[in-house]
Design an enzyme around this catalytic site. Structure first.
Site, PDB file in Angstrom:
ATOM      1  CD  GLU A 111      70.401  12.935 142.297  1.00 42.09           C
ATOM      2  OE1 GLU A 111      70.484  14.121 142.587  1.00 42.09           O
ATOM      3  OE2 GLU A 111      71.272  12.621 141.507  1.00 42.09           O
ATOM      4  NE  ARG A 141      62.236  19.075 151.817  1.00 34.97           N
ATOM      5  CZ  ARG A 141      63.165  20.633 152.290  1.00 34.97           C
ATOM      6  NH1 ARG A 141      62.592  20.170 153.090  1.00 34.97           N
ATOM      7  NH2 ARG A 141      64.498  21.028 151.689  1.00 34.97           N
ATOM      8  NE  ARG A 145      63.889  22.431 156.483  1.00 34.26           N
ATOM      9  CZ  ARG A 145      62.610  22.148 156.548  1.00 34.26           C
ATOM     10  NH1 ARG A 145      61.484  22.523 157.173  1.00 34.26           N
ATOM     11  NH2 ARG A 145      62.007  22.554 155.632  1.00 34.26           N
ATOM     12  CB  CYS A 161      73.214  33.254 173.606  1.00 30.70           C
ATOM     13  SG  CYS A 161      73.697  31.933 175.619  1.00 30.70           S
ATOM     14  CD  GLU A 162      73.220  33.297 167.380  1.00 32.53           C
ATOM     15  OE1 GLU A 162      72.761  34.119 166.444  1.00 32.53           O
ATOM     16  OE2 GLU A 162      74.627  33.565 167.561  1.00 32.53           O
TER      17      GLU A 162
HETATM   18  C1  LIG Z   1      69.814  17.424 148.420  1.00 31.07           C
HETATM   19  C2  LIG Z   1      70.110  17.222 147.198  1.00 31.07           C
HETATM   20  C3  LIG Z   1      69.257  16.085 146.842  1.00 31.07           C
HETATM   21  C4  LIG Z   1      67.223  15.959 147.841  1.00 31.07           C
HETATM   22  O1  LIG Z   1      66.477  16.750 147.768  1.00 31.07           O
HETATM   23  P1  LIG Z   1      65.294  16.850 148.773  1.00 31.07           P
HETATM   24  O2  LIG Z   1      64.991  18.084 148.387  1.00 31.07           O
HETATM   25  O3  LIG Z   1      65.338  16.283 149.439  1.00 31.07           O
HETATM   26  O4  LIG Z   1      64.803  15.333 147.853  1.00 31.07           O
HETATM   27  C5  LIG Z   1      68.860  15.634 145.802  1.00 31.07           C
HETATM   28  N1  LIG Z   1      69.902  15.458 144.512  1.00 31.07           N
HETATM   29  C6  LIG Z   1      70.954  16.739 144.450  1.00 31.07           C
HETATM   30  C7  LIG Z   1      72.176  17.099 144.011  1.00 31.07           C
HETATM   31  C8  LIG Z   1      70.824  17.431 145.864  1.00 31.07           C
HETATM   32  O5  LIG Z   1      71.832  18.628 146.403  1.00 31.07           O
END
Ligand SMILES: *Cc1c(COP(=O)(O)O)cnc(C)c1O
Length: 444
Positions: free
Chosen positions: A300, A303, A339, A370-371
């Site tokens: 998954e 990034r 970020r 405004c922060e």
């Molecule tokens: C956020 C998330 C990701 C992706 O994370 P990255 O750091 O962007 O690779 C994958 N799986 C789950 C369950 C997440 O919450």
């Protein structure tokens, strides 16, 4: 002026580089000056070929075993990007019904390659996912398993289920994006998971076929992934001995990227980031742990696929001096890119037009919100600039636009996808009218 790091680093790290007679920054072959003139600022700019390249690097690292990349939609949920990744064969990791609706729009077939993560799925979201026939539910508690069983029974639709276990692994990253420790809200302790697997196996409409983990985000070492996978592999073997055959192991996301390209403080280039090497080391750590297990591996990444494909293009509104400090006030603010404020994240900032005669100075780069937390950089050595100049905030393709808000009633930026020298608008700039559309004041 120090030599720019972009010219000395592996070109595959970022799609942004200086080109042309007046040395202006480009995304692939598209000039950022032209994009700003055409689409306005603040503007998110992404390179399509860069995303494709990262997907291929990741995919190739696992080529020797059955696997499916499920892109984490929350990193950047733009429909055009989802559609493009779906066409490349990607599956998707979703964390809400809204993200599932996006994936459905990207393609019905793609939605059957979706895995559904998240600690707080509602009955409506579960129903939509059941009707869609997603690949796998990543269930995060016993109570969620019960609700899923009840909804599946009611709809008479089978649900393939994976438990997201918490491997109790410490991964060195920012505390807000670390998720794999017992004290975090995510997942189920491995010890506890056995009981839930047994209960799920008795449910006629649940098929417990997976084990998932996700230990956090922006993790820069392969080791914690390997340790987590060791614990998962052990669980898969134990489950097998109790008659539960696991077909999917979901390793989650979290592979980090290099945000720092050039250290202006000491003038030295940081260790180069080689995405191919990172993917290879990550794959090796997972392989070693999974050994001979006969499972399909789900991955998954968010990034890693999109962060470095994107930049936030912003125009300097004012140059201001307060006491001994110099400020560059930009038309982008923390609502557009949170970020730095949220994680104290570092983003490289480059002048879009390089001017060797301008000289360098130290600046705080701040937005109009405004922060006091509305900053992109503090005490950063940058080329001296004037009102109207353009800056590019690098590595903002992930968790940039997706974490943006309308704070201070600021419409969110437009987004463009660059394909070679062409740029396509993939999200229109919001208007104040868009912001007000849902509000009602007639009752007063
Ligand atoms: C956020 C998330 C990701 C992706 O994370 P990255 O750091 O962007 O690779 C994958 N799986 C789950 C369950 C997440 O919450």
């Amino acid at each position: 002026m120090p030599r720019n790091f972009l010219e000395t680093m592996n070109s595959s790290i970022r799609p942004f580089r200086y080109a042309g007679a007046n040395s202006s920054l480009h995304c692939d072959q598209a000039s950022l000056t032209s994009l700003a003139a055409k689409f306005g600022t603040p503007l998110y700019v992404y390179s399509r070929s860069h995303i494709a390249g990262r997907f291929e690097i990741f995919d190739r690292a696992f080529a020797h075993r059955p696997h499916l990349i499920c892109y984490a939609v929350k990193a950047n949920p733009n429909l055009s990007i989802l559609k493009f990744l779906a066409r490349m064969g990607s599956g998707f990791d979703i964390v809400s019904g809204g993200e599932l609706e996006r994936v459905l729009l990207a393609g019905r077939r793609a939605a059957r390659r979706a895995v559904f993560s998240g600690v707080g799925k509602t009955a409506e979201e579960i129903d939509l996912a059941l009707r869609t026939g997603i690949l796998l539910f990543n269930v995060e508690s016993g109570a969620e398993a019960e609700l899923l069983a009840a909804r599946a029974r009611r709809l008479r639709l089978k649900a393939r289920v994976s438990l997201r276990v918490n491997p109790d692994v410490f991964a060195e990253t920012h505390p807000y994006i670390s998720t794999g420790l017992r004290e975090h809200k995510f997942g189920i302790g491995i010890g506890e998971s056995h009981k839930i697997y047994r209960q799920m196996a008795k449910e006629p409409f649940l098929e417990p076929v997976g084990v998932s983990v996700h230990i956090g985000s922006q993790i820069r070492s392969a080791e914690p992934f390997g340790v987590a996978m060791e614990r998962v592999a052990e669980l898969v073997e134990q489950l097998k001995s109790t008659g539960i055959r696991i077909q999917y192991v979901d390793a989650g996301g979290g592979v980090g990227v290099e945000y720092v390209g050039f250290d202006a403080q000491d003038g030295k280039k940081r260790a180069a980031f080689d995405p191919q090497d990172v993917a290879a080391r990550y794959a090796a750590a997972i392989d070693r742990a999974l050994r001979g297990l006969d499972v399909t591996l789900l991955l998954e990444p968010g990034r890693f696929l999109v962060a470095q494909a994107g930049a936030l293009l912003t125009r300097i509104l004012y140059v201001k001096r307060n006491g001994r400090k110099n400020f560059l006030i930009t038309d982008a603010g923390m609502n557009d890119l949170i970020r730095p404020a949220l994680y104290r994240a570092h983003h490289e900032i480059l002048p879009v037009v390089r001017d060797r005669a301008a000289g360098m100075s130290t600046f705080d780069v701040v937005g109009p919100v405004c922060e006091t937390g509305d900053f992109f950089a503090r005490g950063r050595r940058l080329q001296r600039a004037k009102s109207g100049d353009l800056l590019a905030l690098l590595d903002t393709g992930a968790y940039g636009m997706s974490l943006s808000s309308n704070y201070n009633s600021r419409p969110r930026p437009a987004e463009v996808l660059v394909e070679g020298g062409r740029a396509r608008l993939i999200r229109k700039r919001e208007t104040v009218a868009d912001l007000l559309r849902a509000e009602r004041s007639g009752l007063l």
